[in-house]
Design an enzyme around this catalytic site. Structure first.
Site, PDB file in Angstrom:
ATOM      1  N   ASN A   9       3.585  12.005 -53.500  1.00 24.35           N
ATOM      2  CA  ASN A   9       4.199  13.321 -53.275  1.00 24.35           C
ATOM      3  C   ASN A   9       4.479  13.469 -51.777  1.00 24.35           C
ATOM      4  O   ASN A   9       3.573  13.702 -50.989  1.00 24.35           O
ATOM      5  CB  ASN A   9       3.225  14.409 -53.761  1.00 24.35           C
ATOM      6  N   ARG A  86       7.253  12.501 -56.848  1.00 25.38           N
ATOM      7  CA  ARG A  86       7.765  13.864 -56.959  1.00 25.38           C
ATOM      8  C   ARG A  86       9.036  13.959 -56.116  1.00 25.38           C
ATOM      9  O   ARG A  86       9.035  13.635 -54.931  1.00 25.38           O
ATOM     10  CB  ARG A  86       6.734  14.833 -56.415  1.00 25.38           C
ATOM     11  N   HIS A 175       9.432  24.297 -58.683  1.00 25.42           N
ATOM     12  CA  HIS A 175       8.082  24.334 -59.274  1.00 25.42           C
ATOM     13  C   HIS A 175       8.130  23.983 -60.764  1.00 25.42           C
ATOM     14  O   HIS A 175       7.228  24.354 -61.520  1.00 25.42           O
ATOM     15  CB  HIS A 175       7.418  25.724 -59.150  1.00 25.42           C
ATOM     16  N   ARG A 236       8.228  32.738 -46.660  1.00 20.11           N
ATOM     17  CA  ARG A 236       9.614  32.996 -47.081  1.00 20.11           C
ATOM     18  C   ARG A 236       9.748  34.435 -47.555  1.00 20.11           C
ATOM     19  O   ARG A 236       8.854  34.965 -48.221  1.00 20.11           O
ATOM     20  CB  ARG A 236      10.027  32.055 -48.218  1.00 20.11           C
ATOM     21  N   GLU A 380       0.033  19.345 -61.139  1.00 20.50           N
ATOM     22  CA  GLU A 380       1.340  18.681 -61.070  1.00 20.50           C
ATOM     23  C   GLU A 380       1.192  17.159 -61.022  1.00 20.50           C
ATOM     24  O   GLU A 380       2.003  16.439 -61.598  1.00 20.50           O
ATOM     25  CB  GLU A 380       2.093  19.194 -59.837  1.00 20.50           C
TER      26      GLU A 380
END
Ligand code: AMP
Length: 395
Positions: A9, A86, A175, A236, A380
């Protein structure tokens, strides 16, 4: 057959590795951070010994250092049998995970204009593992792929249609690996088939998104062309009036300054003026720091509004699911969010919520709630490992 699945990842300045066996046991994990800087740093989880990295190490050097350290410390028993990567953006090209070949690498490169910070580093990771393990099947698993089932009414912006046709401007969602895991894990816990289970999945970490999942498929999600849209996040802004962009430019900011401010200086950090970390914000709020309390209020109110919005896509709801660092650990965020949703029939059990559902199989709803509310830790890496093993077996 014995299998070792390596999960890679790559973030913009970080690299995470995980190793699984064929029974989905995690054998080891490792992390490198602050890559391409002079203070680059790496470690093997549950091991305090340092991992030596070259000064300013890049993703490739970090991967080589971590793999050889895992071997030296006998944490990697042999060569991997498959490698899962990923990849953040698969555009409209990738609707599912795929075995990597030259055409796939080219297509990931083509998607890089949509994710300029993320896809190039994923490619660097793929290149590095291909060099180190040239004969091992490598699989790309995309954050966007799960949301490719959105209908045009959910993915199109109300913009001139040529923007979509000519420039691929649409909502992609992110996601997806985590939301897919929620769809399956929630169904398992509710003793249902994923194909007949409908949930709202709230992934609340440093990045935050919420997805409506109908009969196992993503039908609406809060992130858009980029991960900036939707919920309030660590740094964000999430949704804002798009005119703020041109207004700030008219006040003297450049386009790139506004872009930076919205992505890196806004959200919880921007409102509180202190931190993007929810745990620290809760502590500050408890000490009477009002901007931190306000940041938590705005975060939860936006989230509650989105839970309502996601219900427009569903004809029934089997569970509302919280996950991610905040979703799994912040009883305050869950409590405040659910307090806005009583009219829709969500009711929380305060005790179960305070214990993060640990003694109630993840459940935090009370007997009066119209809908189950669940806390499910995301995984994940496991989804990527499963996809890598599955595709390697049929390659
Ligand atoms: P993630 O990106 O999924 O690792 O989530 C990171 C976020 O989870 C940060 O805002 C953390 O402050 C938050 N978090 C982790 N543990 C807790 C906790 N015990 N209470 C509140 N927030 C937490």
């Amino acid at each position: 057959m014995k299998q070792i699945i390596l999960v890679v990842n790559c973030g913009s300045s970080s690299l995470k590795l995980a190793l699984f066996d064929e029974n989905e046991n995690k054998l080891a994990s490792a992390l490198a951070e602050r890559l391409n800087r002079n203070d680059a740093f790496a470690k093997i989880d549950d091991d305090n010994r340092t991992v030596v990295l070259p000064n300013g190490a890049n993703h490739k050097q970090a991967l080589q250092a971590l793999v050889s350290t895992l071997r030296e410390r006998h944490l990697m028993p042999g060569t991997p049998t498959s490698i899962g990567h990923r990849v953040v953006h698969g555009g409209e090209t990738f609707r599912e995970a795929i075995l990597i070949d030259n055409d796939v690498v080219k297509a990931i490169e083509d998607c890089a204009s949509l994710a300029p910070l993320h896809n190039p580093v994923a490619l660097a990771g793929i290149e590095a593992t291909l060099e180190q393990f040239p004969d091992i099947p490598q699989i790309a698993v995309f954050d966007t792929a799960y949301h490719q089932t959105l209908a045009p009414r959910a993915y199109l912006y109300a913009l001139p249609e040529s923007y979509y046709r000519d420039w691929s401007v649409r909502r992609y969602g992110f996601h997806g690996i985590s939301h897919f895991f929620m769809a399956n894990e929630a169904a398992r816990r509710l003793d249902k088939s994923p194909a007949t289970t409908s949930i709202i999945s709230a992934h609340l970490g440093n990045g935050c998104s919420i997805t409506a999942i109908k009969d196992g498929l993503s039908v609406d999600t809060s992130m858009g062309l980029t991960p900036l849209e939707g919920l309030v996040m660590g740094t964000r802004s999430g949704d804002i009036d798009p005119s703020i962009f041109s207004y700030l430019c008219s006040r003297g900011m450049s386009l790139s300054e506004v872009d930076r401010a919205l992505n890196h200086e806004s959200g919880l950090l921007g409102i509180s003026g202190q931190t993007n970390d929810m745990r620290s914000l809760c502590e500050l709020a408890d000490q009477g720091h009002e901007p931190s309390a306000l940041a938590i209020e705005i975060f939860c109110f936006r989230l509650a509004k989105y839970v309502g919005a996601m219900m427009a896509s569903l004809s029934c709801l089997d569970a509302l699911v919280f996950t991610g660092g905040i979703g799994e650990n912040s009883s305050r965020v869950r409590e405040k969010t659910l307090s806005h949703l009583a009219l829709l029939g969500f009711n929380m059990d305060a005790d179960m919520n305070a214990h993060h559902g640990r003694y109630s199989d993840g459940r935090i709803d009370d007997a009066a709630s119209r809908f189950p509310v669940l806390i499910i830790p995301t995984n994940e890496e496991l989804v990527i490992a499963r996809e890598a093993a599955r595709l390697a077996a049929i390659s």
